[in-house]
Each structure stands twice: as C-alpha cells, then as structure tokens.
Design a protein around this motif. Structure first.
Motif, PDB file in Angstrom:
ATOM      1  N   LEU A 238       0.956  -1.140  -0.221  1.00 12.28           N
ATOM      2  CA  LEU A 238      -0.124  -0.029  -0.079  1.00 12.28           C
ATOM      3  C   LEU A 238       0.775   1.165   0.038  1.00 12.28           C
ATOM      4  N   ARG A 239       1.952   1.173   0.996  1.00 10.68           N
ATOM      5  CA  ARG A 239       2.449   2.505   0.944  1.00 10.68           C
ATOM      6  C   ARG A 239       3.461   2.802  -0.224  1.00 10.68           C
ATOM      7  N   TYR A 240       3.671   1.726  -1.128  1.00 13.15           N
ATOM      8  CA  TYR A 240       4.553   1.837  -2.293  1.00 13.15           C
ATOM      9  C   TYR A 240       3.509   2.180  -3.221  1.00 13.15           C
ATOM     10  N   ASN A 241       2.418   1.886  -3.397  1.00 17.54           N
ATOM     11  CA  ASN A 241       1.329   2.559  -4.249  1.00 17.54           C
ATOM     12  C   ASN A 241       1.010   3.940  -4.004  1.00 17.54           C
ATOM     13  N   ALA A 242       0.894   4.222  -2.613  1.00 17.51           N
ATOM     14  CA  ALA A 242       0.584   5.532  -2.283  1.00 17.51           C
ATOM     15  C   ALA A 242       1.776   6.554  -2.730  1.00 17.51           C
ATOM     16  N   LYS A 244       3.319   6.053  -5.510  1.00 15.10           N
ATOM     17  CA  LYS A 244       3.110   6.212  -6.933  1.00 15.10           C
ATOM     18  C   LYS A 244       1.870   7.002  -7.126  1.00 15.10           C
ATOM     19  N   ALA A 245       0.907   7.037  -6.574  1.00 18.66           N
ATOM     20  CA  ALA A 245      -0.263   8.180  -6.676  1.00 18.66           C
ATOM     21  C   ALA A 245       0.323   9.633  -6.472  1.00 18.66           C
ATOM     22  N   LEU A 246       0.971   9.739  -5.478  1.00 21.79           N
ATOM     23  CA  LEU A 246       1.719  11.124  -5.143  1.00 21.79           C
ATOM     24  C   LEU A 246       2.649  11.672  -6.453  1.00 21.79           C
ATOM     25  N   MET A 247       3.403  10.540  -6.746  1.00 18.50           N
ATOM     26  CA  MET A 247       4.030  10.655  -8.155  1.00 18.50           C
ATOM     27  C   MET A 247       3.390  11.352  -9.327  1.00 18.50           C
ATOM     28  N   ASN A 248       2.269  10.634  -9.504  1.00 21.79           N
ATOM     29  CA  ASN A 248       1.409  10.887 -10.650  1.00 21.79           C
ATOM     30  C   ASN A 248       0.982  12.238 -10.633  1.00 21.79           C
ATOM     31  N   LEU A 249       0.730  12.814  -9.119  1.00 22.56           N
ATOM     32  CA  LEU A 249       0.337  14.116  -9.167  1.00 22.56           C
ATOM     33  C   LEU A 249       1.454  15.255  -9.287  1.00 22.56           C
ATOM     34  N   GLY A 250       2.625  14.556  -9.287  1.00 24.49           N
ATOM     35  CA  GLY A 250       3.949  15.696  -9.020  1.00 24.49           C
ATOM     36  C   GLY A 250       4.413  15.992  -8.121  1.00 24.49           C
ATOM     37  N   PHE A 251       3.765  15.209  -6.881  1.00 25.42           N
ATOM     38  CA  PHE A 251       4.612  15.417  -5.474  1.00 25.42           C
ATOM     39  C   PHE A 251       5.556  14.557  -4.963  1.00 25.42           C
ATOM     40  N   ASP A 252       6.445  14.692  -4.196  1.00 29.17           N
ATOM     41  CA  ASP A 252       7.290  13.875  -3.500  1.00 29.17           C
ATOM     42  C   ASP A 252       6.693  12.638  -2.899  1.00 29.17           C
ATOM     43  N   PRO A 253       7.067  11.574  -2.910  1.00 25.52           N
ATOM     44  CA  PRO A 253       6.829  10.153  -2.213  1.00 25.52           C
ATOM     45  C   PRO A 253       6.582  10.708  -0.682  1.00 25.52           C
ATOM     46  N   LEU A 254       5.906   9.919   0.167  1.00 20.44           N
ATOM     47  CA  LEU A 254       5.520  10.369   1.540  1.00 20.44           C
ATOM     48  C   LEU A 254       6.288   9.160   2.210  1.00 20.44           C
ATOM     49  N   PHE A 255       6.409   7.952   1.747  1.00 19.38           N
ATOM     50  CA  PHE A 255       6.760   6.753   2.456  1.00 19.38           C
ATOM     51  C   PHE A 255       8.049   6.353   2.200  1.00 19.38           C
ATOM     52  N   PRO A 256       8.932   5.743   3.001  1.00 18.93           N
ATOM     53  CA  PRO A 256      10.199   5.185   2.641  1.00 18.93           C
ATOM     54  C   PRO A 256      10.245   3.958   1.636  1.00 18.93           C
ATOM     55  N   ASP A 257       9.116   3.243   1.572  1.00 19.65           N
ATOM     56  CA  ASP A 257       8.721   1.861   0.847  1.00 19.65           C
ATOM     57  C   ASP A 257       9.029   2.178  -0.531  1.00 19.65           C
ATOM     58  N   THR A 258       9.910   1.289  -1.192  1.00 25.96           N
ATOM     59  CA  THR A 258      10.155   1.078  -2.564  1.00 25.96           C
ATOM     60  C   THR A 258       9.628  -0.389  -3.175  1.00 25.96           C
ATOM     61  N   ALA A 259       9.903  -0.542  -4.440  1.00 26.46           N
ATOM     62  CA  ALA A 259       9.741  -1.761  -5.121  1.00 26.46           C
ATOM     63  C   ALA A 259      10.290  -2.828  -4.434  1.00 26.46           C
ATOM     64  N   ASN A 260      11.672  -2.673  -4.019  1.00 29.75           N
ATOM     65  CA  ASN A 260      12.522  -3.611  -3.087  1.00 29.75           C
ATOM     66  C   ASN A 260      11.911  -4.172  -1.690  1.00 29.75           C
ATOM     67  N   ASP A 261      10.999  -3.266  -1.423  1.00 26.34           N
ATOM     68  CA  ASP A 261      10.414  -3.726  -0.328  1.00 26.34           C
ATOM     69  C   ASP A 261       9.225  -4.577  -0.145  1.00 26.34           C
ATOM     70  N   VAL A 262       8.814  -4.619  -1.376  1.00 24.31           N
ATOM     71  CA  VAL A 262       7.680  -5.147  -1.691  1.00 24.31           C
ATOM     72  C   VAL A 262       7.719  -6.778  -1.850  1.00 24.31           C
ATOM     73  N   ASN A 263       7.053  -7.609  -1.494  1.00 28.03           N
ATOM     74  CA  ASN A 263       7.093  -9.169  -1.787  1.00 28.03           C
ATOM     75  C   ASN A 263       7.500  -9.370  -3.172  1.00 28.03           C
ATOM     76  N   PRO A 264       8.475  -9.880  -3.415  1.00 25.54           N
ATOM     77  CA  PRO A 264       8.913 -10.160  -4.721  1.00 25.54           C
ATOM     78  C   PRO A 264       8.062 -10.873  -5.412  1.00 25.54           C
ATOM     79  N   ILE A 265       7.317 -11.809  -4.978  1.00 28.75           N
ATOM     80  CA  ILE A 265       6.238 -12.719  -5.676  1.00 28.75           C
ATOM     81  C   ILE A 265       5.296 -11.813  -6.176  1.00 28.75           C
ATOM     82  N   VAL A 266       4.787 -10.781  -5.469  1.00 25.41           N
ATOM     83  CA  VAL A 266       3.831  -9.819  -5.742  1.00 25.41           C
ATOM     84  C   VAL A 266       4.000  -8.896  -6.775  1.00 25.41           C
ATOM     85  N   MET A 267       5.312  -8.303  -6.858  1.00 21.77           N
ATOM     86  CA  MET A 267       6.220  -7.448  -7.752  1.00 21.77           C
ATOM     87  C   MET A 267       6.184  -8.221  -9.020  1.00 21.77           C
ATOM     88  N   ASN A 268       6.497  -9.428  -9.052  1.00 22.15           N
ATOM     89  CA  ASN A 268       6.247 -10.057 -10.204  1.00 22.15           C
ATOM     90  C   ASN A 268       5.194 -10.286 -11.046  1.00 22.15           C
TER      91      ASN A 268
END
Length: 305
Positions: A238-242, A244-268
């Motif tokens: 959720l934080r990773y996608n939050a 992404k939503a802020l980036m869509n709006l042109g704002f800085d990310p809010l949370f420290p989470d990146t794609a590397n923190d997400v379960n790799p099975i789900v990222m795949n």
C-alpha cells in the motif's frame, strides 16, 4: 500529444473479460481454505464497490473540466473501461461463488465501516470538491486504494494459483496505470496555473487526504488479512502504491517503501507483460488486442514541475 498518445494506448490495450476462461481456475479454488475463499470474496466485493464509484461518479465529476474535445474522448474511454472492470468482478463471482455466498459478500461490503468510509470520502470529493480536488481523488483511488484488493490475486498468481483471475487483475492494473498517470498529468496542468500560495494550500490538502486515507486503509487491511498473516506485507504494498499516486500528481513520495521492499512474488505479478499461459487452455494478455508496455517509474514523471 498527451491526449492522442493516451487515446492510442487505451484503445490498443482494449480487452473484455469474456476472453479469459475463468472456469479453468475452479480446481485451484477448491484447494483454498474457507478463510482464503472468504478473503478473496471480500476483496472482490470491495473492488466492485470502488470501481462502481469510479465508473458512475468519478469520471462524470472530472469531465466538466476538460480542456479539449480529445480529453473528453479519453475520459469516455476510461469510464467505459471502469465499467468493464466492475463487470469483470461479477464474472469472477459468478464463476467461483454460489448465489448465497455472493449475497453474503455484498452484505459485508455494504456494512464494512472502513470500506464504506473510503468510498464516502472519495464520493464526497466527487460531489463537492473543486476541479483539482476531484482529479486528486480519482488518482488516489486508482493508483492507491485499489491495491489492498489487488494484492490477493497477485499473491496467488505468484504461487501458481488462480492464474486466470489474476490475468484479469493484471489487465485492470494495466488500465489503471494509464488512467492514474493521465489524470495526474491533467491535475499538474491546473496546479501549475495556481499562485504559489494556492499551490501550497493544495499540496497540504493532498497530503492530509493521503494521511486520512492511509490510516483508514491500515484498518481495512488489518480486518482483511490479520487472520491470514499477510497484513504487514500488504501495508508495504500500500505504501509503495501511495507513493506512486503522489508521483502521478507531481508530488514527492511520502513513505520510505520502494519496489525492493514489496514481496517479490507480488511485484513479479504486477508486471503487465504477456503471461506464459498454455495456448490451448488459457489466454494470456499477449493474445489480446495490441501489445502495450507496462508503465515504468519514469512514466509517472510526465509534466512534473
């Protein structure tokens, strides 16, 4: 050019759920525990509600602020595909669940306080917000709020289960990535026309809204996933996608989470490339109309100030 390229991308990746053989997932479905089946049902109940809000209220709310006839055409396409998404969830229900189970799912959907709260927050903005606020609500819904539900089918896909259900979700994610980026770009055009003071007020409003929605989403996630033991992994997603939503709006990310923190099975699973399905039994999205690349991180930077 953005209108034109978005129109072309959306029409190239047009799809319908009738091309995906959901009944091939029934053997996998029967291997799930009752808790897993209930969770899957609740997940799709929630997604149905949110996609219905988007198709019936969301696009109408932002259509009144179109800058060009081309933009209106793109929004018409987006609205139609949101209806396709909602209809696809119905196809999943009708394949996997009995009528009594479906009734129970929608009773849960209609009475769940956290699900109803996020739908109410978004719908209230659609009804009474400014043109820019409505675009923010749309982007946060499509790029953030759907993902507590998307996690489940992506997880099962990564564990070689419910491949056709997940195929539909991957196609929906492919659409939503374009919808969120496009509407976020349109938000940025309007935002950049504001005074510096107005921009600061809008930015504060966006982050406050994100905080409120994320807090509610944490409770919703706990209710859905605590018994399965998935809650913390879903919150990372959720934080990773939050962000992404802020980036869509042109704002800085809010949370420290990146794609590397997400379960790799789900990222795949979230990759929207062609599925390697058996040609005779299942339909991957490589067999659908057109071949469209997944949205890369750089695609969220369109028009950023």
């Amino acid at each position: 050019m953005i209108d034109k390229s978005t129109w072309e991308k959306l029409t190239e990746q047009f799809w319908l759920d009738t091309r995906i053989p959901l009944s091939n997932d029934l053997d996998d479905w029967r291997t799930l525990s009752e808790l897993e089946k209930t969770t899957v049902g609740y997940v799709f109940g929630g997604l149905t509600l949110l996609d219905t809000v988007q198709s019936e209220s969301g696009i109408d709310a932002i259509r009144h602020d179109c800058r060009t006839p081309h933009e209106e055409a793109v929004l018409n396409n987006i609205q139609f595909m949101e209806s396709v998404h909602a209809k696809s969830y119905s196809s999943i229900f009708s394949t996997l669940n009995t009528k009594a189970e479906i009734d129970d799912i929608f009773e849960w959907t209609n009475t769940n306080e956290f699900l109803q709260k996020k739908a109410k927050i978004i719908n209230e903005i659609y009804l009474n917000g400014t043109a820019l606020e409505k675009k923010v609500a749309s982007v946060l819904l499509e790029t953030f709020l759907f993902y507590s539900g998307f996690y489940t089918p992506l997880y099962y896909l990564g564990n070689n289960k419910l491949a056709n259900v997940a195929e539909i979700i991957k196609l929906i994610i492919r659409d939503e990535s374009v919808h969120g980026t496009y509407i976020g770009y349109k938000f940025q055009l309007g935002y950049n026309e504001l005074s510096e003071e107005e921009q600061q007020a809008m930015e504060d409003w966006v982050y406050n809204l994100m905080y409120d929605l994320y807090e509610n989403e944490e409770h919703y996630t706990e209710l859905l996933y605590d018994e399965l033991g998935w809650t913390e992994e879903v919150k990372v997603f959720l934080r990773y996608n939050a962000n992404k939503a802020l980036m869509n709006l042109g704002f800085d990310p809010l949370f420290p989470d990146t794609a590397n923190d997400v379960n790799p099975i789900v990222m795949n699973g979230i990759s929207t490339g062609t599925s390697n399905h058996d040609f005779f039994s299942q339909v991957g999205n490589g067999y659908l109309l057109g071949t469209v690349e997944a949205m890369a991180d750089d695609d969220y930077l369109i028009g950023m100030k």
